[in-house]
Write a protein that holds these residues in place. Structure first.
Motif, PDB file in Angstrom:
ATOM      1  N   GLY A   1     129.270 -22.096  75.456  1.00 48.43           N
ATOM      2  CA  GLY A   1     128.415 -21.176  75.587  1.00 48.43           C
ATOM      3  C   GLY A   1     127.741 -21.226  77.122  1.00 48.43           C
ATOM      4  O   GLY A   1     127.796 -20.103  77.863  1.00 48.43           O
ATOM      5  N   GLN A   2     127.624 -22.197  77.668  1.00 51.04           N
ATOM      6  CA  GLN A   2     127.159 -22.404  78.957  1.00 51.04           C
ATOM      7  C   GLN A   2     128.515 -22.002  79.953  1.00 51.04           C
ATOM      8  O   GLN A   2     128.064 -21.428  80.970  1.00 51.04           O
ATOM      9  CB  GLN A   2     126.735 -23.829  79.203  1.00 51.04           C
ATOM     10  N   MET A   3     129.686 -22.154  79.466  1.00 50.67           N
ATOM     11  CA  MET A   3     130.756 -21.823  80.212  1.00 50.67           C
ATOM     12  C   MET A   3     130.701 -20.295  80.527  1.00 50.67           C
ATOM     13  O   MET A   3     130.922 -19.905  81.452  1.00 50.67           O
ATOM     14  CB  MET A   3     132.080 -22.391  79.671  1.00 50.67           C
ATOM     15  N   ILE A   4     130.537 -19.765  79.269  1.00 51.21           N
ATOM     16  CA  ILE A   4     130.783 -18.227  79.249  1.00 51.21           C
ATOM     17  C   ILE A   4     129.781 -17.519  80.012  1.00 51.21           C
ATOM     18  O   ILE A   4     129.583 -16.696  80.787  1.00 51.21           O
ATOM     19  CB  ILE A   4     130.768 -17.680  77.525  1.00 51.21           C
ATOM     20  N   LEU A   5     128.382 -18.246  79.984  1.00 53.25           N
ATOM     21  CA  LEU A   5     127.420 -17.688  80.580  1.00 53.25           C
ATOM     22  C   LEU A   5     127.544 -18.015  82.146  1.00 53.25           C
ATOM     23  O   LEU A   5     127.021 -17.083  82.863  1.00 53.25           O
ATOM     24  CB  LEU A   5     125.940 -18.554  80.342  1.00 53.25           C
TER      25      LEU A   5
END
Length: 422
Positions: free
Chosen positions: A315-319
């Motif tokens: 999720g933080q990678m996508i963000l």
């Protein structure tokens, strides 16, 4: 703490979804079906509602497993599992998830709601579904609580991490001729259906015996006669290797075209294999060989805790991708795995018993604590990110609305003439 720094919010307005789909099955069979199916949904239904509906279906499938086998007692060749008809519901549910996951983007374009929030929401649900399907598919394949099930979790999460890493460095999602979201899901649907007809023991048959190839001397003398489910796991491992190569080729081409470094992106793959090694060390409990996590009812919660941690990581990678931030090499959720792995291996590292997991009961309690923390942390991430994006862009998450220049909520639906052109 906000997950999106104030200086990175502007990147949300610059985000544009890009994707390449080379799947023959997707382009010529499924996409025409999806294009028709989305027209059955009213335009007042928000695309994220469709995505969430798909996740709810697979979570219901998971709940049905919990109902029929609440402690996951079935092991390979062990106790009787749920009724065979349940596997059909898992197959139908997964196919519906794939369908709803495919049409949410089409619904976003119909309603004028396409944007970075949809990307985050879609991938967040996909990350959760990944672990759910690992548990259900391993159960249907009669792998039970075993290292094979753990291995299937590794391979599945690795593919997801790889895809997210690739999107970050290329700026678009690549779906190859054989991809997880299309052919991979349909393969699992087929597994559920076959299990529904023949039962989980079907997969314990030897593959050469089942195919009658054991009678062909040239093949029988060169190919080991493995169980069908074991052969499937090996096939998944080969597929992962192929995806690693093709993903790096795509990243290499994209980075060379943009003048960026072509080797440095490989460093950003390291967090995943490190996390795998930590989980292996945690599972390989040296003081509880006969009562470790794999052989206990804590095994599925262990996989679920890892799945939630993983969802937080990707999720933080996508963000970072949609807000043009640096790639996140560290995630706070790794701390819990590190603690679990070090504590479990205290006898090897420090010559003393574990401080926490010194008996099976404490080990199970600790796993459930990690699961609870992972759930709360990921839920907090979802709430804060949705709040930041909706407030900055002036949009709603689960309704088809946008704020006008005066801050008044209005319908985001395009004019009727535009709808007719879709």
């Amino acid at each position: 703490m906000a997950y999106i720094p104030s200086h990175a919010l502007a990147g949300l307005r610059n985000y544009r979804y890009k994707g390449v789909d080379k799947s023959i099955l997707s382009n010529y069979v499924l996409n025409p079906f999806w294009t028709w199916f989305v027209t059955l949904w009213p335009t007042w239904v928000a695309p994220n509602v469709i995505t969430l509906s798909g996740l709810a279906i697979v979570l219901f499938n998971f709940a049905s497993l919990s109902y029929y086998d609440p402690t996951y007692l079935t092991e390979k060749g062990g106790a009787t599992g749920p009724p065979n008809w349940l596997y059909f519901t898992w197959g139908i549910g997964l196919f519906m998830y794939q369908t709803l996951d495919a049409i949410d983007g089409k619904q976003a374009r119909r309603t004028g709601m396409q944007g970075p929030l949809g990307e985050m929401f879609d991938h967040g649900c996909d990350a959760l579904n990944t672990t759910v399907e690992v548990v259900l598919a391993a159960y249907a394949l009669n792998l039970g609580r075993s290292w094979w099930t753990f291995g299937s979790q590794v391979a599945t999460l690795a593919n997801f991490y790889l895809t997210t890493w690739e999107e970050y460095h290329t700026g678009q999602i690549y779906l190859s001729v054989f991809s997880g979201p299309v052919e991979g899901i349909l393969m699992i649907v087929t597994i559920f259906m076959i299990t529904g007809f023949y039962g989980p023991s079907f997969w314990d048959q030897k593959i050469l015996t089942f195919t009658r190839l054991e009678n062909v001397e040239w093949i029988a003398s060169r190919v080991p006669n493995l169980a069908i489910n074991t052969s499937f796991m090996i096939f998944a491992g080969v597929g992962l290797g192929f995806n690693i190569v093709t993903s790096y080729i795509n990243v290499f081409i994209a980075r060379r075209a943009s003048g960026g470094p072509v080797v440095k992106p490989l460093l950003y793959l390291l967090p995943f294999p490190v996390s795998v090694l930590l989980h292996v060390a945690w599972l390989n409990h040296p003081t509880l060989r006969n009562s470790d996590i794999i052989n206990s009812p804590a095994f599925v919660p262990f996989l679920c805790a890892w799945g939630l941690q993983f969802a937080h990581v990707v999720g933080q990678m996508i963000l970072a991708h949609i807000t043009s931030q640096p790639f996140p090499l560290w995630d706070s959720m790794y701390i819990w795995t590190i603690v679990g792995a070090i504590d479990a291996n205290m006898p090897i590292l420090f010559g003393r018993p574990p401080l926490i997991q010194h008996n099976p009961e404490n080990t199970e309690k600790f796993v459930f604590v990690v699961l609870a923390v992972a759930f709360v942390t990921y839920a907090r991430f979802v709430v804060l990110v949705i709040s930041d994006i909706t407030n900055y862009l002036g949009i709603a998450c689960l309704t088809v609305r946008k704020k006008d220049a005066r801050g008044v909520w209005r319908s985001a639906l395009p004019p009727k003439s535009s709808e007719k052109r879709v």
